[in-house]
Design an enzyme around this catalytic site. Structure first.
Site, PDB file in Angstrom:
ATOM      1  NE  ARG A  95      -3.476 112.590  53.164  1.00  0.00           N
ATOM      2  CZ  ARG A  95      -4.420 111.730  53.578  1.00  0.00           C
ATOM      3  NH1 ARG A  95      -5.418 112.121  54.340  1.00  0.00           N
ATOM      4  NH2 ARG A  95      -4.360 110.455  53.220  1.00  0.00           N
ATOM      5  N   GLY A 135     -16.691 111.608  63.422  1.00  0.00           N
ATOM      6  CA  GLY A 135     -17.268 110.294  63.683  1.00  0.00           C
ATOM      7  C   GLY A 135     -18.435 109.985  62.771  1.00  0.00           C
ATOM      8  CD1 TRP A 167     -13.352 100.804  61.354  1.00  0.00           C
ATOM      9  CD2 TRP A 167     -11.178 100.803  61.873  1.00  0.00           C
ATOM     10  NE1 TRP A 167     -12.904  99.504  61.318  1.00  0.00           N
ATOM     11  CE2 TRP A 167     -11.569  99.487  61.629  1.00  0.00           C
ATOM     12  CE3 TRP A 167      -9.849 101.065  62.232  1.00  0.00           C
ATOM     13  CZ2 TRP A 167     -10.679  98.417  61.720  1.00  0.00           C
ATOM     14  CZ3 TRP A 167      -8.971 100.007  62.313  1.00  0.00           C
ATOM     15  CH2 TRP A 167      -9.391  98.705  62.064  1.00  0.00           C
ATOM     16  CB  ILE A 168     -13.005 107.946  65.105  1.00  0.00           C
ATOM     17  CG1 ILE A 168     -14.385 107.273  64.951  1.00  0.00           C
ATOM     18  CG2 ILE A 168     -13.084 109.455  64.940  1.00  0.00           C
ATOM     19  CD1 ILE A 168     -14.979 107.313  63.559  1.00  0.00           C
ATOM     20  N   GLY A 345      14.872  95.642  46.931  1.00  0.00           N
ATOM     21  CA  GLY A 345      15.227  94.302  47.377  1.00  0.00           C
ATOM     22  C   GLY A 345      14.904  94.120  48.852  1.00  0.00           C
ATOM     23  CD  GLU A 369     -12.100 110.764  53.999  1.00  0.00           C
ATOM     24  OE1 GLU A 369     -13.036 111.150  53.276  1.00  0.00           O
ATOM     25  OE2 GLU A 369     -11.782 111.320  55.059  1.00  0.00           O
ATOM     26  N   GLY A 370     -14.247 106.083  51.688  1.00  0.00           N
ATOM     27  CA  GLY A 370     -14.816 105.381  50.557  1.00  0.00           C
ATOM     28  C   GLY A 370     -13.788 104.403  50.024  1.00  0.00           C
TER      29      GLY A 370
HETATM   30  P1  FAD Z   1     -17.023  97.554  54.798  1.00  0.00           P
HETATM   31  O1  FAD Z   1     -17.962  98.651  54.445  1.00  0.00           O
HETATM   32  O2  FAD Z   1     -17.520  96.438  55.637  1.00  0.00           O
HETATM   33  O3  FAD Z   1     -16.429  96.976  53.439  1.00  0.00           O
HETATM   34  C1  FAD Z   1     -15.714  95.728  53.385  1.00  0.00           C
HETATM   35  C2  FAD Z   1     -15.499  95.380  51.906  1.00  0.00           C
HETATM   36  O4  FAD Z   1     -16.758  95.225  51.273  1.00  0.00           O
HETATM   37  C3  FAD Z   1     -14.772  96.497  51.135  1.00  0.00           C
HETATM   38  O5  FAD Z   1     -13.889  95.936  50.220  1.00  0.00           O
HETATM   39  C4  FAD Z   1     -15.886  97.211  50.404  1.00  0.00           C
HETATM   40  O6  FAD Z   1     -15.455  97.839  49.205  1.00  0.00           O
HETATM   41  C5  FAD Z   1     -16.832  96.059  50.134  1.00  0.00           C
HETATM   42  N1  FAD Z   1     -18.204  96.519  49.950  1.00  0.00           N
HETATM   43  C6  FAD Z   1     -19.039  97.073  50.889  1.00  0.00           C
HETATM   44  N2  FAD Z   1     -20.215  97.389  50.325  1.00  0.00           N
HETATM   45  C7  FAD Z   1     -20.118  97.061  49.025  1.00  0.00           C
HETATM   46  C8  FAD Z   1     -21.007  97.168  47.906  1.00  0.00           C
HETATM   47  N3  FAD Z   1     -22.228  97.703  48.005  1.00  0.00           N
HETATM   48  N4  FAD Z   1     -20.573  96.711  46.712  1.00  0.00           N
HETATM   49  C9  FAD Z   1     -19.321  96.189  46.564  1.00  0.00           C
HETATM   50  N5  FAD Z   1     -18.463  96.052  47.577  1.00  0.00           N
HETATM   51  C10 FAD Z   1     -18.844  96.503  48.783  1.00  0.00           C
HETATM   52  N6  FAD Z   1     -14.226 106.688  59.534  1.00  0.00           N
HETATM   53  C11 FAD Z   1     -14.675 107.856  60.075  1.00  0.00           C
HETATM   54  O7  FAD Z   1     -15.878 108.089  60.162  1.00  0.00           O
HETATM   55  N7  FAD Z   1     -13.797 108.783  60.561  1.00  0.00           N
HETATM   56  C12 FAD Z   1     -12.450 108.585  60.515  1.00  0.00           C
HETATM   57  O8  FAD Z   1     -11.690 109.460  60.954  1.00  0.00           O
HETATM   58  C13 FAD Z   1     -11.939 107.361  59.972  1.00  0.00           C
HETATM   59  N8  FAD Z   1     -10.604 107.094  60.001  1.00  0.00           N
HETATM   60  C14 FAD Z   1     -10.161 105.844  59.618  1.00  0.00           C
HETATM   61  C15 FAD Z   1      -8.822 105.492  59.824  1.00  0.00           C
HETATM   62  C16 FAD Z   1      -8.379 104.218  59.488  1.00  0.00           C
HETATM   63  C17 FAD Z   1      -6.956 103.835  59.763  1.00  0.00           C
HETATM   64  C18 FAD Z   1      -9.260 103.290  58.895  1.00  0.00           C
HETATM   65  C19 FAD Z   1      -8.794 101.906  58.511  1.00  0.00           C
HETATM   66  C20 FAD Z   1     -10.576 103.628  58.702  1.00  0.00           C
HETATM   67  C21 FAD Z   1     -11.055 104.899  59.067  1.00  0.00           C
HETATM   68  N9  FAD Z   1     -12.418 105.236  58.955  1.00  0.00           N
HETATM   69  C22 FAD Z   1     -12.885 106.424  59.475  1.00  0.00           C
HETATM   70  C23 FAD Z   1     -13.373 104.238  58.508  1.00  0.00           C
HETATM   71  C24 FAD Z   1     -13.376 103.993  57.006  1.00  0.00           C
HETATM   72  O9  FAD Z   1     -13.953 105.087  56.349  1.00  0.00           O
HETATM   73  C25 FAD Z   1     -14.082 102.664  56.755  1.00  0.00           C
HETATM   74  O10 FAD Z   1     -13.185 101.642  57.151  1.00  0.00           O
HETATM   75  C26 FAD Z   1     -14.486 102.490  55.301  1.00  0.00           C
HETATM   76  O11 FAD Z   1     -15.536 103.357  54.958  1.00  0.00           O
HETATM   77  C27 FAD Z   1     -14.911 101.051  54.997  1.00  0.00           C
HETATM   78  O12 FAD Z   1     -15.832 100.602  55.933  1.00  0.00           O
HETATM   79  P2  FAD Z   1     -15.594  99.173  56.639  1.00  0.00           P
HETATM   80  O13 FAD Z   1     -14.223  99.120  57.143  1.00  0.00           O
HETATM   81  O14 FAD Z   1     -16.713  98.975  57.586  1.00  0.00           O
HETATM   82  O15 FAD Z   1     -15.693  98.146  55.450  1.00  0.00           O
END
Ligand code: FAD
Length: 390
Positions: A95, A135, A167-168, A345, A369-370
């Site tokens: 998906r 990206g 992470w794209i 189980g 996606e947030g």
């Molecule tokens: P961080 O932003 O570092 O967050 C780490 C933790 O801190 C989280 O629990 C977060 O909720 C918390 N946090 C951060 N800021 C705050 C705040 N202000 N208040 C409270 N808590 C906070 N991105 C793309 O652009 N394109 C893609 O196609 C794409 N595909 C992905 C596929 C996979 C398998 C994964 C794992 C990620 C993908 N992403 C993609 C990236 C994804 O959108 C990010 O991982 C996500 O937005 C979180 O960013 P981060 O991993 O840097 O975590």
């Protein structure tokens, strides 16, 4: 997988049109034939089946909401949601491939692109001849994409792009990337980067325990020359990529229900067949509690997305409403996967059943996606007018 049913405790099917039901059935049949028999192996082997891309195109899974003249399906948002639900019943990684292509690549080109860009890219993306990626996230900027460092500058007849994305989804296999980068005035724009452009590479991210059948990678830009006609002219600023995320998050809210249904159906079947203490484990009240709560939560989630889909088709769904549905439904699906894992189980940890795969997949879905918490803060901002995430 033989008893591939839908969960419909509240007669929600009666709210759907004949067309919706036909579309759902065709995707359900597709998933049953093209994804379910193979997905366990693909996931175990961390294999992205690139041959699925044109098949997704044939069945209309790419850009169902994009107008027909550009190769899309010209369908409403309930249809789009049902398609995502059925694909994610198969696998969240599959998906993800469809969400990225339809909502994060085709949608911005359609909504923010020039007529030339629409004609050049959309039909090939709709048919699955080309695969795209989106990206936005960077190594140092995930939840806060506005802080991005990837940038471009005018360099005569082209732009020069530098930076990196992380992470794209789809990146290692993608033919094109819609990339968000800042101009010299720190304003964010979308650029279409094509494979083969000098200085552009897409190294794969290995060793994921989640979305293993979806390929993930980096996008690296080292003085990449981007033709000026590859800039999306229709919109700039952070709200441009956020509009794309709204569309994808909407699909995820539906998709998560598919994963939850698959876990629930498997748990129901298993509990009726598995005998302990001379009875099916489904006879025990604690197992019935789990099943009853799963059905309740799936039904609530279905009502949420049905109404949201109606609003989205009317162009009235707000970002905060979409945040509520994405957050609630993915959390619901992850909880159901965990409870279903217990009902199975020891068997629940094996690839004999889809549970552990869904559970591990949903750990990404609840973050991308947030994140779960960021969506909560978006709702908090909506309620109070105070943005607590800044
Ligand atoms: P961080 O932003 O570092 O967050 C780490 C933790 O801190 C989280 O629990 C977060 O909720 C918390 N946090 C951060 N800021 C705050 C705040 N202000 N208040 C409270 N808590 C906070 N991105 C793309 O652009 N394109 C893609 O196609 C794409 N595909 C992905 C596929 C996979 C398998 C994964 C794992 C990620 C993908 N992403 C993609 C990236 C994804 O959108 C990010 O991982 C996500 O937005 C979180 O960013 P981060 O991993 O840097 O975590």
């Amino acid at each position: 997988q033989d008893l591939f049913e839908g969960v419909d405790f509240y007669g929600i099917d009666e709210l759907l049109t004949e067309e919706h039901l036909l579309i759902r059935q065709s995707i359900r049949d597709f998933v049953k034939k093209e994804i379910s028999p193979y997905i366990e192996d693909w996931s175990q082997n961390a294999h992205f089946p690139s041959e699925i891309v044109p098949k997704f195109g044939d069945v209309g899974a790419f850009g169902p909401q994009i107008p027909v003249e550009y190769g899309g399906g010209g369908l409403d948002y309930i249809s789009y949601g049902l398609i995502m639900q059925e694909i994610e019943r198969g696998d969240s990684g599959m998906r993800s491939t469809a969400s990225v292509q339809g909502s994060l690549v085709m949608y911005p080109i359609y909504a923010m692109g020039s007529e030339e860009q629409r004609k050049k890219y959309l039909p090939k993306l709709a048919s699955g001849e080309w695969l795209g990626c989106f990206g936005l996230t960077e190594p140092d900027h995930g939840s806060n994409p506005g802080g991005m460092q990837t940038h471009f500058k005018d360099n005569g007849d082209h732009y020069l792009l530098n930076g990196a994305k992380m992470w794209i989804s789809n990146a290692p296999d993608a033919d094109i990337a819609v990339v968000w980068a800042k101009d010299v005035n720190d304003r964010i724009h979308g650029l279409i980067v094509e494979r083969g452009m000098e200085g552009f590479s897409t190294p794969e991210t290995h060793h994921k325990w989640s979305l293993r059948a979806s390929c993930t990678g980096e996008l690296v830009f080292d003085n990449v020359k981007i033709p000026k006609e590859n800039l999306l002219p229709g919109k700039s600023g952070l709200s441009a990529p956020l509009m794309c995320l709204d569309s994808a998050r909407y699909g995820i809210a539906w998709g998560a229900i598919g994963a939850a249904m698959d876990c629930y159906e498997s748990a129901k079947r298993y509990s009726l067949e598995r005998i302990q203490f001379d009875k099916p484990i489904a006879s025990f009240q604690l197992v019935q509690k789990k099943l009853a709560e799963m059905l309740t939560e799936i039904t609530k989630a279905q009502l949420l997305v049905w109404r949201l889909g109606t609003l989205k088709t009317l162009g009235k769904a707000t970002s905060a409403q979409i945040s509520m549905a994405k957050r609630n439904n993915v959390d619901m699906a992850l909880n159901i996967a965990r409870e279903a894992r217990q009902i199975h189980g020891g068997m629940g940890i094996t690839g004999e059943y889809p549970i552990m795969r869904h559970m591990m997949n949903l750990e990404s879905v609840i973050t991308y996606e947030g994140t779960h918490d960021i969506h909560l803060l978006i709702l908090g901002n909506e309620i109070t007018g105070i943005p607590a995430f800044k």
